[in-house]
Structure formats: C-alpha cells, structure tokens
Design a protein around this motif. Structure first.
Motif, PDB file in Angstrom:
ATOM      1  N   ASP A  40       0.829  -1.204   0.000  1.00 49.91           N
ATOM      2  CA  ASP A  40       0.000   0.000   0.000  1.00 49.91           C
ATOM      3  C   ASP A  40       0.864   1.255   0.000  1.00 49.91           C
ATOM      4  O   ASP A  40       0.614   2.201  -0.759  1.00 49.91           O
ATOM      5  N   ALA A  41       1.890   1.278   0.837  1.00 48.48           N
ATOM      6  CA  ALA A  41       2.774   2.438   0.893  1.00 48.48           C
ATOM      7  C   ALA A  41       3.538   2.617  -0.420  1.00 48.48           C
ATOM      8  O   ALA A  41       3.764   3.755  -0.876  1.00 48.48           O
ATOM      9  N   THR A  42       3.914   1.506  -1.044  1.00 49.15           N
ATOM     10  CA  THR A  42       4.640   1.584  -2.323  1.00 49.15           C
ATOM     11  C   THR A  42       3.729   2.132  -3.419  1.00 49.15           C
ATOM     12  O   THR A  42       4.167   2.925  -4.265  1.00 49.15           O
ATOM     13  N   LEU A  43       2.470   1.730  -3.413  1.00 51.34           N
ATOM     14  CA  LEU A  43       1.514   2.262  -4.378  1.00 51.34           C
ATOM     15  C   LEU A  43       1.320   3.767  -4.187  1.00 51.34           C
ATOM     16  O   LEU A  43       1.223   4.530  -5.164  1.00 51.34           O
ATOM     17  N   VAL A  44       1.272   4.193  -2.938  1.00 54.23           N
ATOM     18  CA  VAL A  44       1.114   5.628  -2.657  1.00 54.23           C
ATOM     19  C   VAL A  44       2.307   6.397  -3.219  1.00 54.23           C
ATOM     20  O   VAL A  44       2.143   7.439  -3.879  1.00 54.23           O
ATOM     21  N   ARG A  45       3.524   5.877  -2.984  1.00 55.29           N
ATOM     22  CA  ARG A  45       4.712   6.561  -3.520  1.00 55.29           C
ATOM     23  C   ARG A  45       4.743   6.531  -5.028  1.00 55.29           C
ATOM     24  O   ARG A  45       5.269   7.443  -5.664  1.00 55.29           O
TER      25      ARG A  45
END
Length: 803
Positions: A57-62
């Motif tokens: 999820d955090a990687t998608l946000v970045r």
C-alpha cells in the motif's frame, strides 16, 4: 509475451527470503520496457505476513497509483523459506483474485541473478540461496550486457558442502562471483574452498525489480511460463518431496504387520473402499500377479517382481509408484521415473473387474503430482496402437500423440508415443484434492452484469465470505447478514495424509496453497446460484466482508488462509474479520439450534483440542479445564495407529466399537476427581498400547471391537462426568459439543441420553459441521460484522490462540 498490450501497471512481491521485496512499475505496452515507479524492498525477518500488505500500500502511494489501477502481480515462487514462500504466493493469489487481475510467478533464484545484473555485475555468477538444515539452492548464471542466462535446467537443493565442492572443482572457478543469502550462513565454507569473490552484501537478496526482470525474460523465452495469469495456476517451486514423503518411500513395506502381507492393509481396514498409497517392496509379488493378469495375451511383456523391486529400492533416478486397493485387495498400480523435467509413465494396470471406476485416473494423478513436486513439467508414455481404451483414457487426460515406434511390441504392434503438459486434465475430487485438476480458463474473468434489482439485493444481503485453513481442510462458506448460508465448500486432505498416520504440517500448508482458489471459486459460484444471479458467480467486490480463521492451528496452514484473505480483502477493498477457530466450533451448534443462547456448558473434542467451557455470554467464555496432554481426537488417532488401523482413527474405532463390549476391558479414567475439569489422555493411550503388547506377547488374539468399545467408553465416561459436574456447579441447563469427535455417534447418543435424563437440553452440531469447515467460521464472522469488529491488514496467524 501474452497480455503485454493490456498490462500497464504491475506490482512485484516476494517473501521467500528475509528480504521483503515489493516494487511497482509501469510496463510499456509496445516494447515491454520496465519503468520502476516505487520500491519498498527491505529486510524483514519473520514479519512478512504482518508487513506485506502495508508495504504494498505504501509503495503504491509513492508510485502515485491506486490499487485498482494494477493490471497484474508478479510473485516469487521460491525456492526459499518454507513459510515465506507460502506467505508471498498466498497473498499474491488473494490480491490477483480480489482484483480480478493477472498473476505471474517467477523463480526467486532468477530474481537474485537479475538483481546482481541491475547493479552492473557481469560474468559467471553463482547464487547460493539458504535452504536451512545445512543446505542451499545452488544456481549458476552467465551475465552479459544483454541480460542473464541460466546455466542449469531446474532448481535443486543440496548440502552446502556439495555446492562448495561442485563450484570449487569447476575449471572456471576463478571467474565465479557469489551471491545469495546462503552466504550469510555458509560463506566461510565457500571462502575456505578458494571461492572468495562475492558481490556486495546488500545485493545478496532478490529485489522487486529483479523479480520483474526475471518474469519478463522467462515469459518471453517460454511463451508465458507462468500460465495464463490465472492465480489458481501459480504454485511454489518445489525442489523435492516433503521429508515425510521421502521417509515414507523408505519406510513403506519394511515394517508391515503379518496381517498386511500382500496389500499393506490391516484386516480391520478390509472394508474400506478404494484406498491409494505409495507402492512398497511388500507389494512386489501382488503387483506382478496383477500385471500378468492384466496383460495376458498382450504384446507387452509383464514385469517381474524383481523388476518392481528394483524400481523401489534405491533407484538411480527419482521414481513414483502408487497402488490402489479395495476391500484389502490390490486392484491397480501406476508408476514412472523422472528424466530431466519429464515423468516417463512406465506402467499402468487396473484389474479388469475394477475398470471404469476412475482408478487409473486417480493413480496417475498421484504419480503426476509427485512428478510436479520433483520439478517435472511434462509426462510421457508409450501405449500399444491397438489398445483403444487406454489411448482414449490418456487423450482424456491431456496426452497427445508425439511419435510412433513401429513393431515395438512385436510385428505389427506399434507403440504410440504420447506426451502431455502437467498438470494433467483431471476432474477435481473434493474428497481427495490432488491438484492436477486446475482447469485452464480465460483470466481475468468477465465482470458480471447486474440488474438494478440484483445490485440492490446484494447490498441488502451483505454477504460475508469465510475462509478456514487451520489444519487439513481448505474450506470456504458464504453467509448473508440474516444468517442464511448461501455456500459451503470443503476440500479435505484426509486421503493424502492417511499414509503417514496423521497430518504432516508441510504437506497441509502446501495443499492449502494449491486448493484455495478452487474452493473459493466454488463457494462464490454456489452463492451466485443460490441468489439466482443472472450474471453468474458472486464477484469479490460484491462481498461485504471476508472472515478468516486466525488461529489456533498449524502455523503453516493458517498463514495460507490469512495471507490469501488479506490480499483478497485489500484488492477488493472490503474489510477483513479475524475468527477464532475454537469459537467457530462453538458456533457450529447454532447451525442446528438457532435459538441456542448462553449460559450453557460447551465441550470441545477435536484432534488438537479438548476443553470444557462455561459460555456465560457470546464472547464471554470461562475455560473450566483443558487437556494436559493428548486431545481426544489425537488419542483416537494414536490408538488406531497402535492397532495398525490407519488414519484418521476416530471413524475406524467408532465403527469397530459398534460390535464390541464397552465393559470387556477396564481402562483407566484419569483426573476423575470432583471439581477437577482438566483432562489427561496420555495414560489411557499408554494403557491401551501396553494391553496390545501384553496380549501379543502372550500369543492371545486381541478382539479389536471389544478393545475399541472399551477405549471409547473410558474416554466418553470422563467427558460425561465432567460435563454434568460443570452443569451442576454453574446451574446452566443447556449443553452443547463441538469438534471432529463430536461426530462420533456413540458420544452423541450418550450425551443426549444421560444429560437429557437430568433435564438438560443437549444441542449437537450437524454431522457435517463437526470437522473443520467454513460454515462455522462464517457464523462467527457474521456476528462480528454486525458489531463492526474488523481486523487490520497486518494481522498474522496465531497458532496458539485460545478462547
């Protein structure tokens, strides 16, 4: 590469090592160029199941894209950590399934090589991945400016010392550069052998971008090796059979009792229908007789017992041989040998009177499954041209003619060479799920079209999917918010574990990975039919929530269900609900008695748990006593094993006890003291084993039905007395029971009769809801859903959870 035009955004994940690899990239639809948008790679020892979804999820946000924009997932298939590989693949299966997106798998060893290539490493590269237990997965590559080239056929596992010796003995050893997480543990051994050139330590683990590169090249070279993008078809890379399977092949036939001279089956099991197990040396003569009977008058020269023995005793290359027996008689066999990535089927025979019963298909499913575990991708065989029945069978399994050998079986008797891709085309058998049956289908699925009325009905019903994988059943059920059970699917592994005398955790975990997509497919389809949806099956996004067994149970089995459920919930954007398996057994009683209300006394009797509980309210449980050693189901299994009766022991002992005298043998009742609600069965088990040994040593014949009935009486007498004492002490007037042993007809009858006389209402769960199932998990999840008790996506399996 298939799907290249459609694929725009891809997420790659891997948890097969201590590195949690996670990368999101854009794939050019024309030239396939990889543009990495964000990466979340980080070392994550033993916390992958907790951190994976949050990391994605955090990687998608970045990366600046939403989860709904992902067109495909790529996952590392290992080889690697036993639990780690399953976490990554199960999560990826859930993600792709929930999003109706493509899923592709690739070798983690290849990903490690590409990780080195991306860092500028060129030349000869050796990847030594850690396989634990003094072993490594060794892999050699040649890296040049064009990319990475494999110098080996398939992944394998060897002792670290063997890999060191092989690589140090190469003529080009001086050129060899080393990488891989195996160097952390065994690097000094390579250095002592003169292999001192290691790439930078930070590159020893696979990266997300390395996964993407490995997948792209593998798919291009093999025509989409991952198999159509269907999550059902992506499985771990296996380098060998499990320890239990390898040990079984060494053991079977060497410790047979006198009562199993031919079939390997004790007399007490003679009534069991169509059992399958690996062939052992004790079968050689019976197999020879069946071979001669089946091929009498045929051009094929029957094998001798000595030839069969040579296949089983320390063969030069891996073999897989299986037999089928019915009513104690050996009625079929099949086997083959592994040559590179092909399983050559050497012989198949079924007794004439037992043909057309699916026995040959089942035998071949076991052989081909073993072959897949040993890295085979194809199966081949030879069949006499005139044997039309056999040719029709093989064609139905996916075999096609690949050649011909004129006069191979004699003048005018040609041999037709046939070949098939693995897995074979075999029907799904829910009672014994050998995963050779994955149906190739168009994936992603066509999005269902709903009428306004159907959409409104789905919104009103608020469907909850429940997933259960705590032991050896993969199960899924769907319930609506009002408590209507719309689907209930169970795929059991009992037949697969039976030959080991109990559940093998490694195999259980592996089977869950293989079966889970098919089971959930069936549940969603069943629910769609129950609701009369014109668009067919229920889609993941149409669910209101997903419940999953968090514990207790086998950790390797639990993580599969938990990881899949989290991935599916995240991708479908629905909440997840964590369920206690023990509470599920308690709630199974509501399936039979919806008006059951606390307070009441509950007895849990299963293979792994025995406890007496005062249910003061739903969610308010006072455990009065638990077992100090063996659970009831475990004791049944151990006694059955001591008698040579097979697994599972409960149903066999129950059937034998029907004609036995429960007072014939006086066995001890442990902890039978007032106010003591604890249980202990190890002493009883020891007493039974001692009785068997004493009677055998004295030359006396054991009357097995009497022993079974007396053993049951000793177990159930204690269960009744403690339940009645608890009812009197608490003042409760309701009693219920749960767990696999709750299906025992003698226990059910005794509790109904004895407690009923005391004015206690006894509730018994439906027979089908006693063993592990998802319907009971669904009932718990439904109530939690109503209360808004949702879990976070960083939950992990809890094998030691209690009430």
């Amino acid at each position: 590469m298939k799907h290249a035009i459609e694929t725009k955004f891809v997420a790659a994940i891997d948890t097969s090592t201590d590195m949690l690899a996670c990368t999101v990239a854009r794939i050019d639809g024309v030239d396939g160029a990889i543009d990495v948008l964000a990466s979340g790679d980080h070392l994550c020892r033993r916390h992958a199941n907790v951190e994976l979804i949050d990391t994605l999820d955090a990687t998608l946000v970045r990366a600046g894209i939403a989860r709904e924009q992902l067109d495909a997932y790529v996952v590392g298939r290992g080889p690697g950590s036993f639990t780690g590989v399953r976490i990554g693949i199960s999560t990826a299966k859930g993600l792709a399934y929930g999003a109706n997106a493509h899923l592709y798998g690739t070798s983690t060893l290849d990903a490690s090589a590409w990780t080195a290539w991306l860092a500028g490493v060129r030349g000869l590269l050796g990847v030594a991945a850690d396989a634990m237990r003094g072993e490594v997965y060794p892999a050699l590559y040649r890296l040049d400016d064009a990319g990475v080239c494999r110098l080996f056929d398939r992944e394998r596992v060897v002792k670290a010392a063997v890999a060191v010796e092989e690589w140090a003995g190469r003529a080009d050893a001086a050129e060899l550069q080393l990488t891989g997480d195996g160097l952390v543990r065994y690097g000094d051994r390579f250095e002592e052998a003169g292999l001192t050139s290691c790439i930078d330590r930070s590159l020893w683990w696979p990266s997300g971008e390395g996964l993407l590169r490995a997948w792209r090249v593998g798919a291009a070279n093999a025509g989409d090796v991952a198999g159509y993008g269907d999550p059902a078809l992506v499985l771990p890379i296996y380098t060998r059979l499990s320890d239990a399977e390898e040990n079984e092949r060494k053991r079977l036939g060497l410790q047979q009792s006198a009562r199993s001279e031919i079939s390997g089956v004790a007399e007490e099991l003679a009534g069991r229908h169509l059992q399958f197990r690996p062939m052992g040396p004790a079968d050689a003569e019976a197999v020879e007789r069946l071979e001669r009977a089946c091929f009498e008058g045929a051009a094929h020269t029957p094998w001798s017992a000595e030839q069969f023995l040579s296949e089983l005793v320390e063969p030069a290359v891996p073999r897989s041989w299986w037999v089928a027996h019915d009513d104690g008689e050996l009625v079929g066999f099949a086997g083959g040998m592994v040559v590179e990535r092909d399983i050559e089927i050497l012989d198949v025979a079924v007794a004439p009177e037992h043909r057309r019963a699916g026995i040959a298909r089942k035998l071949l499913s076991h052989v081909s499954y073993d072959a897949q575990m040993l890295g085979c991708e194809t199966a081949s065989l030879e069949v006499e041209d005139g044997n039309t029945a056999a040719r029709a069978l093989y064609e139905a399994l996916g075999f096609a003619q690949a050649g011909r050998r004129p006069n191979y079986y004699g003048r005018g008797a040609d041999a037709v060479i046939m070949k098939a891709e693995l897995p074979l085309v075999l029907p799904v058998d829910a009672a014994s799920p050998e995963p050779t049956a994955a149906v190739v289908r168009a994936w992603p699925l066509v999005e269902p079209e709903r009428t306004d009325e159907e959409t409104a009905e789905l919104a009103r019903r608020r469907l909850v999917l429940a997933i259960e994988s705590s032991c050896d059943e993969t199960a899924a059920a769907i319930i609506d918010v009002e408590g209507n059970m719309l689907a209930n699917q169970v795929s059991t592994q009992i037949d697969f574990h039976a030959r080991f005398g109990g559940v093998v955790p490694e195999i259980a975990s592996r089977k869950h990975v293989e079966a889970i997509v098919g089971v959930i497919d069936a549940a969603l389809e069943e629910a769609g039919h129950a609701l009369g949806l014109s668009g067919g099956t229920v889609a993941p996004a149409e669910l209101a929530a997903i419940g999953v067994t968090q514990g207790p149970g086998l950790v390797g089995a639990l993580v599969v269900g938990v990881a899949f459920a989290k991935g599916m919930a995240y991708a479908a954007n629905v909440p997840i609900i964590a369920v206690n398996h023990l509470e599920g057994h308690l709630f199974a009683n509501l399936l039979a008695q919806p008006d059951l209300k606390p307070p009441f006394i509950f007895t849990l009797v299963s293979g792994g748990h025995t406890m007496l509980v005062h249910v003061r309210d739903w969610g308010d449980y006072q455990v009065l006593g638990e077992t100090l050693d063996d659970a009831v189901g475990e004791a049944f299994d151990k006694v059955a094993k001591a008698l040579g009766l097979g697994y599972p022991g409960g149903p066999i002992i129950s059937r034998l006890a029907e004609t036995g005298d429960p007072k014939a043998i006086e066995f001890p009742r442990a902890l039978n003291r007032k106010g003591d609600y604890r249980f202990s069965l190890s002493g009883l088990k020891t007493a039974v084993v001692n009785y068997i040994e004493q009677e055998t040593a004295a030359g006396r014949t054991i009357h097995v039905p009497d022993l079974a009935a007396s053993f049951e009486a000793a177990v159930f007498d204690v269960q009744y007395k403690k339940a009645w004492a608890a009812l009197r002490e608490t003042g409760a007037r309701e009693y219920c029971i749960g767990g696999g042993v709750a299906a025992n007809p003698h226990l059910r009858k005794m509790m109904m009769k004895k407690l009923g006389r005391q004015g206690v209402r006894v509730t018994l769960p439906p027979q089908g809801a006693c063993t592990d199932n998802a319907a009971m998990i669904a009932e718990v999840a439904r109530r939690k859903f109503e209360r808004g008790e949702f879990a976070s996506l960083n939950i992990d399996a809890d094998p030691n959870m209690t009430l």
